[in-house]
Design an enzyme around this catalytic site. Structure first.
Site, PDB file in Angstrom:
ATOM      1  CB  VAL A   1      -0.952   0.278   1.268  1.00 34.97           C
ATOM      2  CG1 VAL A   1      -1.512   1.485   1.226  1.00 34.97           C
ATOM      3  CG2 VAL A   1      -1.815  -1.091   1.391  1.00 34.97           C
TER       4      VAL A   1
ATOM      5  CE  LYS B   1      -1.835   0.123  -4.443  1.00 42.34           C
ATOM      6  NZ  LYS B   1      -1.473   1.271  -5.497  1.00 42.34           N
TER       7      LYS B   1
ATOM      8  N   GLY C   1       4.954   5.138 -18.648  1.00 43.66           N
ATOM      9  CA  GLY C   1       5.299   4.128 -17.906  1.00 43.66           C
ATOM     10  C   GLY C   1       4.529   3.987 -16.368  1.00 43.66           C
TER      11      GLY C   1
HETATM   12  N1  HSE Z   1      -0.371   0.838 -10.590  1.00 44.92           N
HETATM   13  C1  HSE Z   1      -0.297   1.358  -9.112  1.00 44.92           C
HETATM   14  C2  HSE Z   1      -0.396   2.750  -9.052  1.00 44.92           C
HETATM   15  C3  HSE Z   1       1.162   0.946  -8.795  1.00 44.92           C
HETATM   16  O1  HSE Z   1      -0.904   3.238 -10.194  1.00 44.92           O
HETATM   17  O2  HSE Z   1      -0.467   3.418  -8.243  1.00 44.92           O
HETATM   18  C4  HSE Z   1       1.454   0.568  -7.529  1.00 44.92           C
HETATM   19  O3  HSE Z   1       0.707  -0.034  -6.892  1.00 44.92           O
END
Ligand code: HSE
Length: 408
Positions: free
Chosen positions: A127, A200, A182
């Site tokens: 998290v 989360k 990215g």
């Molecule tokens: N894909 C997630 C985000 C990354 O964009 O927050 C890590 O949990």
């Protein structure tokens, strides 16, 4: 010397290997021990690295090596991560992970095994990436009864919404930019549909309230139907739209949780969390609101949290850190029944009568914004339950008024 294995050499895994190997002296000094990366598990070839000799392809080498005491699982996904982690814990090895999908789905079971085997299962990086939030929640806020947690838990969607708000970029263009930079995956579904944030908030709620909350119990809505018109209407009333994960303990001991796009007042600290940054606001009965803010994703930030968990395991190699929550159950999570204001956008081809019809249903004491060009009215409702608002909105349908969107 403590031997460690890393499972996965992707973005986070390579970061973990680099920190452990390149900053070995600093880490050894801080844990007053010698930490040695013995294996890195990955099916791909990684030639030409200073540590290429450590790569293996067979999980059983790690499982059956009694010298390996701590394993970092940074592969992601539920399978085979779940089988691997369970087998490792059962064999008496401590495991640390950044895998929120795993912890949100199987956390209670894996923690229980760790407890039985007197080893550690730590997951700070699952998290908020590099933001210290789980450990402070369990340790520093331990004297509190936590009543509520709200947060911006997904950097990709926060980046996209921020581009829409600040640069007037539409959703598709902002998503493409997030992918080019990215932040978003080629398949961005887990982020933009809210599943990542949902996992989360499940982990945060389980830690804060002591019982597992399963992702399928959490009302989850992503940001795919948020338009620039919604953003602009929200702005006119002093709000920004943020994807918020929320969990709160109700008076009956049950909890309510959701992930959805929410109107956040410009006066709230969360409205100023921009780009890929995350923030978690925890309300404790003694502390009041406490906010954790920082980079919620990215190689170095996330790897730093994984390595800190490894270091904690080294320091507690013969002991167990107290971390526990019970299995969840079907009745534990209930619908959120709190009242709220809603932003509603309505439209009618018969624009001349739209205001009258709107006033008939919602009263004449309400501020609203008319847009003759798009034949729309936007307004903020009184605080009410969503079901009551829905009943009023149903009346619009009978007079050929289209409800374009409702934001909470
Ligand atoms: N894909 C997630 C985000 C990354 O964009 O927050 C890590 O949990």
């Amino acid at each position: 010397m403590i031997n460690v294995a890393i499972m996965g050499h992707g973005v986070v895994g390579s970061g973990v290997a680099e920190i452990l190997i390149n900053h070995n002296a600093r880490i050894n000094e801080r844990v007053n021990n010698e930490v040695n990366v013995k294996y890195i598990l990955d099916l791909r070839e990684f030639k030409g690295l200073s540590y290429s000799d450590k790569f293996i392809k067979d999980f059983n080498i790690i499982l059956n090596d009694p010298e390996v005491k701590i394993v970092a699982e940074v592969m992601g996904g539920l399978e085979p991560a779940y089988d691997f982690v369970k087998a490792l814990l059962l064999s008496g090895k401590s495991v640390v992970t950044s895998n929120k999908e795993l912890v949100a789905a199987k956390g209670a079971e894996l923690i229980k095994i760790a407890k039985e085997k007197n080893v550690n299962f730590l997951f700070e990086a699952s998290v908020g990436g590099g933001i210290p939030v789980l450990r402070p929640l369990v340790q520093c806020l331990a004297a509190n009864e936590v009543t509520e947690i709200s947060g911006i838990l997904n950097g990709t969607t926060n980046f996209i919404l921020n581009k829409m708000i600040v640069d007037n970029m539409d959703f598709d263009a902002a998503l493409k930019l997030a992918q080019d930079k990215g932040y978003a995956e080629k398949n961005p579904a887990a982020d933009i549909e809210g599943h990542d944030a949902c996992r989360k908030i499940c982990i945060l709620a389980a830690l804060a309230f002591g019982k597992h909350v399963y992702p399928e119990q959490v009302e989850t809505k992503g940001i795919t139907d948020i338009s620039l018109d919604d953003i602009s209407a929200a702005d006119s009333f002093g709000y920004v739209v943020k994807l918020i994960g929320h969990a709160k303990k109700n008076n009956n001991g049950k909890i309510s949780a959701f992930v959805k796009p929410v109107l956040v007042s410009r006066e709230c600290i969360l409205s100023n969390v921009n780009g890929v940054f995350n923030a978690v606001m925890v309300t404790g009965d003694q502390t009041g609101e406490v906010v954790f803010y920082g980079k919620g994703a990215g190689k170095e930030a996330t790897a730093s949290a994984v390595v800190a968990d490894i270091m904690d395991c080294v320091k507690h190699i013969d002991a167990r850190k107290y971390l526990f929550w019970e299995d969840g159950d079907e009745l534990y999570v209930e619908k959120d029944n709190s009242k709220s204001k809603f932003l509603v956008r309505i439209k009618s081809d018969d624009f001349s009568s739209l205001s009258d019809k709107f006033i008939n249903i919602f009263g004449n004491d309400k501020d609203f914004i008319k847009n003759e060009f798009s034949k729309e009215i936007s307004f903020i409702t009184e605080e009410d339950l969503q079901e009551n608002i829905n009943k009023k909105l149903a009346a619009f349908e009978n007079c050929e008024i289209k409800v374009l969107n409702i934001l909470f």
